[in-house]
Design an enzyme around this catalytic site. Sequence first.
Site, PDB file in Angstrom:
ATOM      1  N   ARG A  22      46.801  48.050  39.163  1.00 24.27           N
ATOM      2  CA  ARG A  22      47.080  49.424  38.755  1.00 24.27           C
ATOM      3  C   ARG A  22      46.243  50.346  39.639  1.00 24.27           C
ATOM      4  O   ARG A  22      45.074  50.049  39.927  1.00 24.27           O
ATOM      5  CB  ARG A  22      46.707  49.655  37.284  1.00 24.27           C
ATOM      6  CG  ARG A  22      47.682  49.059  36.281  1.00 24.27           C
ATOM      7  CD  ARG A  22      49.036  49.771  36.292  1.00 24.27           C
ATOM      8  NE  ARG A  22      49.959  49.236  35.296  1.00 24.27           N
ATOM      9  CZ  ARG A  22      50.887  48.300  35.514  1.00 24.27           C
ATOM     10  NH1 ARG A  22      51.004  47.785  36.729  1.00 24.27           N
ATOM     11  NH2 ARG A  22      51.689  47.896  34.554  1.00 24.27           N
ATOM     12  N   GLU A  55      51.369  57.588  40.355  1.00 27.32           N
ATOM     13  CA  GLU A  55      52.712  57.250  40.856  1.00 27.32           C
ATOM     14  C   GLU A  55      53.758  58.195  40.279  1.00 27.32           C
ATOM     15  O   GLU A  55      53.630  58.581  39.114  1.00 27.32           O
ATOM     16  CB  GLU A  55      53.041  55.795  40.473  1.00 27.32           C
ATOM     17  CG  GLU A  55      52.104  54.811  41.158  1.00 27.32           C
ATOM     18  CD  GLU A  55      52.310  53.376  40.671  1.00 27.32           C
ATOM     19  OE1 GLU A  55      53.293  53.122  39.931  1.00 27.32           O
ATOM     20  OE2 GLU A  55      51.490  52.533  41.015  1.00 27.32           O
ATOM     21  N   HIS A  77      55.310  50.296  44.415  1.00 23.53           N
ATOM     22  CA  HIS A  77      55.219  49.514  43.171  1.00 23.53           C
ATOM     23  C   HIS A  77      56.437  48.583  43.014  1.00 23.53           C
ATOM     24  O   HIS A  77      57.210  48.713  42.069  1.00 23.53           O
ATOM     25  CB  HIS A  77      55.102  50.457  41.954  1.00 23.53           C
ATOM     26  CG  HIS A  77      54.532  49.765  40.737  1.00 23.53           C
ATOM     27  ND1 HIS A  77      53.745  50.392  39.814  1.00 23.53           N
ATOM     28  CD2 HIS A  77      54.648  48.483  40.287  1.00 23.53           C
ATOM     29  CE1 HIS A  77      53.401  49.557  38.847  1.00 23.53           C
ATOM     30  NE2 HIS A  77      53.948  48.375  39.119  1.00 23.53           N
TER      31      HIS A  77
HETATM   32  N1  LIG Z   1      52.347  45.640  41.032  1.00 25.51           N
HETATM   33  C1  LIG Z   1      53.150  45.218  40.082  1.00 25.51           C
HETATM   34  O1  LIG Z   1      54.363  45.378  40.159  1.00 25.51           O
HETATM   35  C2  LIG Z   1      52.592  44.504  38.904  1.00 25.51           C
HETATM   36  C3  LIG Z   1      51.294  44.703  38.485  1.00 25.51           C
HETATM   37  N2  LIG Z   1      50.803  44.006  37.401  1.00 25.51           N
HETATM   38  C4  LIG Z   1      49.434  44.227  36.957  1.00 25.51           C
HETATM   39  O2  LIG Z   1      48.728  42.989  37.008  1.00 25.51           O
HETATM   40  C5  LIG Z   1      47.906  42.907  35.858  1.00 25.51           C
HETATM   41  C6  LIG Z   1      47.461  41.474  35.611  1.00 25.51           C
HETATM   42  O3  LIG Z   1      48.515  40.728  35.058  1.00 25.51           O
HETATM   43  P1  LIG Z   1      48.255  39.221  34.535  1.00 25.51           P
HETATM   44  O4  LIG Z   1      47.631  38.400  35.592  1.00 25.51           O
HETATM   45  O5  LIG Z   1      49.511  38.753  33.938  1.00 25.51           O
HETATM   46  O6  LIG Z   1      47.154  39.516  33.415  1.00 25.51           O
HETATM   47  P2  LIG Z   1      46.139  38.510  32.741  1.00 25.51           P
HETATM   48  O7  LIG Z   1      45.774  39.121  31.449  1.00 25.51           O
HETATM   49  O8  LIG Z   1      46.693  37.122  32.771  1.00 25.51           O
HETATM   50  O9  LIG Z   1      44.873  38.515  33.738  1.00 25.51           O
HETATM   51  C7  LIG Z   1      43.942  39.547  33.765  1.00 25.51           C
HETATM   52  C8  LIG Z   1      42.672  39.009  34.410  1.00 25.51           C
HETATM   53  O10 LIG Z   1      41.776  40.114  34.610  1.00 25.51           O
HETATM   54  C9  LIG Z   1      40.483  39.743  34.124  1.00 25.51           C
HETATM   55  N3  LIG Z   1      39.780  40.953  33.733  1.00 25.51           N
HETATM   56  C10 LIG Z   1      40.089  41.830  32.762  1.00 25.51           C
HETATM   57  N4  LIG Z   1      39.206  42.833  32.722  1.00 25.51           N
HETATM   58  C11 LIG Z   1      38.308  42.576  33.703  1.00 25.51           C
HETATM   59  C12 LIG Z   1      37.140  43.238  34.169  1.00 25.51           C
HETATM   60  N5  LIG Z   1      36.708  44.378  33.600  1.00 25.51           N
HETATM   61  N6  LIG Z   1      36.472  42.699  35.224  1.00 25.51           N
HETATM   62  C13 LIG Z   1      36.892  41.556  35.786  1.00 25.51           C
HETATM   63  N7  LIG Z   1      37.983  40.875  35.388  1.00 25.51           N
HETATM   64  C14 LIG Z   1      38.674  41.387  34.361  1.00 25.51           C
HETATM   65  C15 LIG Z   1      40.770  38.789  32.963  1.00 25.51           C
HETATM   66  O11 LIG Z   1      39.677  37.921  32.690  1.00 25.51           O
HETATM   67  P3  LIG Z   1      38.521  38.307  31.634  1.00 25.51           P
HETATM   68  O12 LIG Z   1      39.235  38.850  30.419  1.00 25.51           O
HETATM   69  O13 LIG Z   1      37.777  37.018  31.404  1.00 25.51           O
HETATM   70  O14 LIG Z   1      37.674  39.331  32.306  1.00 25.51           O
HETATM   71  C16 LIG Z   1      41.929  37.996  33.550  1.00 25.51           C
HETATM   72  O15 LIG Z   1      41.424  36.974  34.391  1.00 25.51           O
HETATM   73  C17 LIG Z   1      48.761  43.553  34.770  1.00 25.51           C
HETATM   74  O16 LIG Z   1      48.003  43.977  33.670  1.00 25.51           O
HETATM   75  C18 LIG Z   1      49.397  44.708  35.505  1.00 25.51           C
HETATM   76  O17 LIG Z   1      48.601  45.861  35.416  1.00 25.51           O
HETATM   77  C19 LIG Z   1      51.579  43.104  36.750  1.00 25.51           C
HETATM   78  C20 LIG Z   1      52.870  42.896  37.115  1.00 25.51           C
HETATM   79  C21 LIG Z   1      53.506  43.610  38.199  1.00 25.51           C
HETATM   80  O1  LIG Z   2      54.800  44.344  34.795  1.00 28.61           O
HETATM   81  C1  LIG Z   2      54.076  45.253  35.213  1.00 28.61           C
HETATM   82  O2  LIG Z   2      52.979  45.508  34.693  1.00 28.61           O
HETATM   83  C2  LIG Z   2      54.503  46.058  36.349  1.00 28.61           C
HETATM   84  O3  LIG Z   2      53.734  46.791  36.907  1.00 28.61           O
HETATM   85  C3  LIG Z   2      55.884  45.962  36.845  1.00 28.61           C
HETATM   86  O4  LIG Z   2      56.410  44.720  36.802  1.00 28.61           O
END
Ligand SMILES: NC(=O)C1=CN([C@@H]2O[C@H](COP(=O)(O)OP(=O)(O)OC[C@H]3O[C@@H](n4cnc5c(N)ncnc54)[C@H](OP(=O)(O)O)[C@@H]3O)[C@@H](O)[C@H]2O)C=CC1
Ligand SMILES: O=C(O)C(=O)CO
Length: 325
Positions: free
Chosen positions: A240, A269, A286
């Site tokens: 994000r 955005e 995005h």
């Molecule tokens: N560009 C795009 O189109 C897309 C973007 N995204 C973004 O990707 C993000 C991640 O998705 P996903 O992998 O499924 O989410 P997950 O919840 O599986 O993973 C999030 C990770 O971030 C870590 N985390 C959370 N807060 C912190 C912090 N303050 N410091 C360090 N690590 C942290 C968590 O570990 P822990 O809790 O142990 O810290 C965990 O390992 C989504 O929330 C979304 O915003 C997703 C899909 C599409």
């Molecule tokens: O899934 C999300 O969080 C996105 O940003 C778009 O797929």
Amino acid sequence: MTNSPETSAPFAPGSVAQAGPLLDSLERTLQDEYSVVRLPDDLAALDPTDAAKVRAVVTSGRNGVPSELMAALPNLEIVTNFGVGYDTTDVAQAVARGIRVTHTPDVLTDCVADTALGLMLDVFRRFGASERFLRDGAWESGGFPLTRRFSGSTVGVLGLGRIGQAIARRAAAFDTSILYTTRRPVEGVPWEHVASAVDLARRSDVLVIAVPGGAATENLVDAEVIDALGPDGFLVNIARGSVVDEDALIAALEDGRIAGAGLDVFAHEPHVPARLIRDDVTLLPHVGSGTHETRLDMRDLTLANLRAHLDGQPLPTPVPEMSAL
Ligand SMILES: NC(=O)C1=CN([C@@H]2O[C@H](COP(=O)(O)OP(=O)(O)OC[C@H]3O[C@@H](n4cnc5c(N)ncnc54)[C@H](OP(=O)(O)O)[C@@H]3O)[C@@H](O)[C@H]2O)C=CC1
Ligand SMILES: O=C(O)C(=O)CO
């Protein structure tokens, strides 16, 4: 009004609403099956009688159901979010009011990780810039400048969840060293945990961001983290825009305190600051999950959550905060 064959719980017209634009085929299905109503973008235009009918809102991360909108829907039972990130929905209010929130994890992980790899390769090797060079006819006057080797580099993954792990697995196939930072070390992964984002950046050639958005991670990647990457370091963000201090990033790029950046997401955005549109920055609108296949999977999971709720069945993919309900 009767329900579609897939649903059995009775629902009244106007009880399923849409906030913001959605995938065309999702909008069509919602229209066909639920005569969905579109909530006005301007909350002042929301009729309280209509608002009181709404039991379910289907939205995406672009819009979400922010505090004021949620507060205006007194009988809301569920928010089904098309997307895994739900930082635009007021989950704290949802938990307090017993409103359920769902999202679409896993189905988009591969495409978003592919996008991260594309950005990493592009910032090191500058394929986009070199293609522009060729199209502009510049090759006739000399070769494209040398770039940087990605294979064998050190990749720092900030956030090692579903997407972060998929990025790490892909990057490892390029013989990179993988380091990661999370609040709690992840069990069962072969990569080294680094306690802070600053230390992770200091030890990495590229820092790739895969944490959720929202207040808890706002400006997590600030001037100190960017400076720790150093003049040879790259920043890649597929998470994000709010996670990065965009002004600090622009200042670091302009001063040459960082080598370049690959960005799929931005703070406001679809606005992209003009000062970010530079040759050493790869910019995508995005598109991380933006393939036909993944968007259809996201649609199907969004509908499965809505149908499960209306049918009184367990939700396939509630957000983690729902365990408090
Ligand atoms: N560009 C795009 O189109 C897309 C973007 N995204 C973004 O990707 C993000 C991640 O998705 P996903 O992998 O499924 O989410 P997950 O919840 O599986 O993973 C999030 C990770 O971030 C870590 N985390 C959370 N807060 C912190 C912090 N303050 N410091 C360090 N690590 C942290 C968590 O570990 P822990 O809790 O142990 O810290 C965990 O390992 C989504 O929330 C979304 O915003 C997703 C899909 C599409
Ligand atoms: O899934 C999300 O969080 C996105 O940003 C778009 O797929």
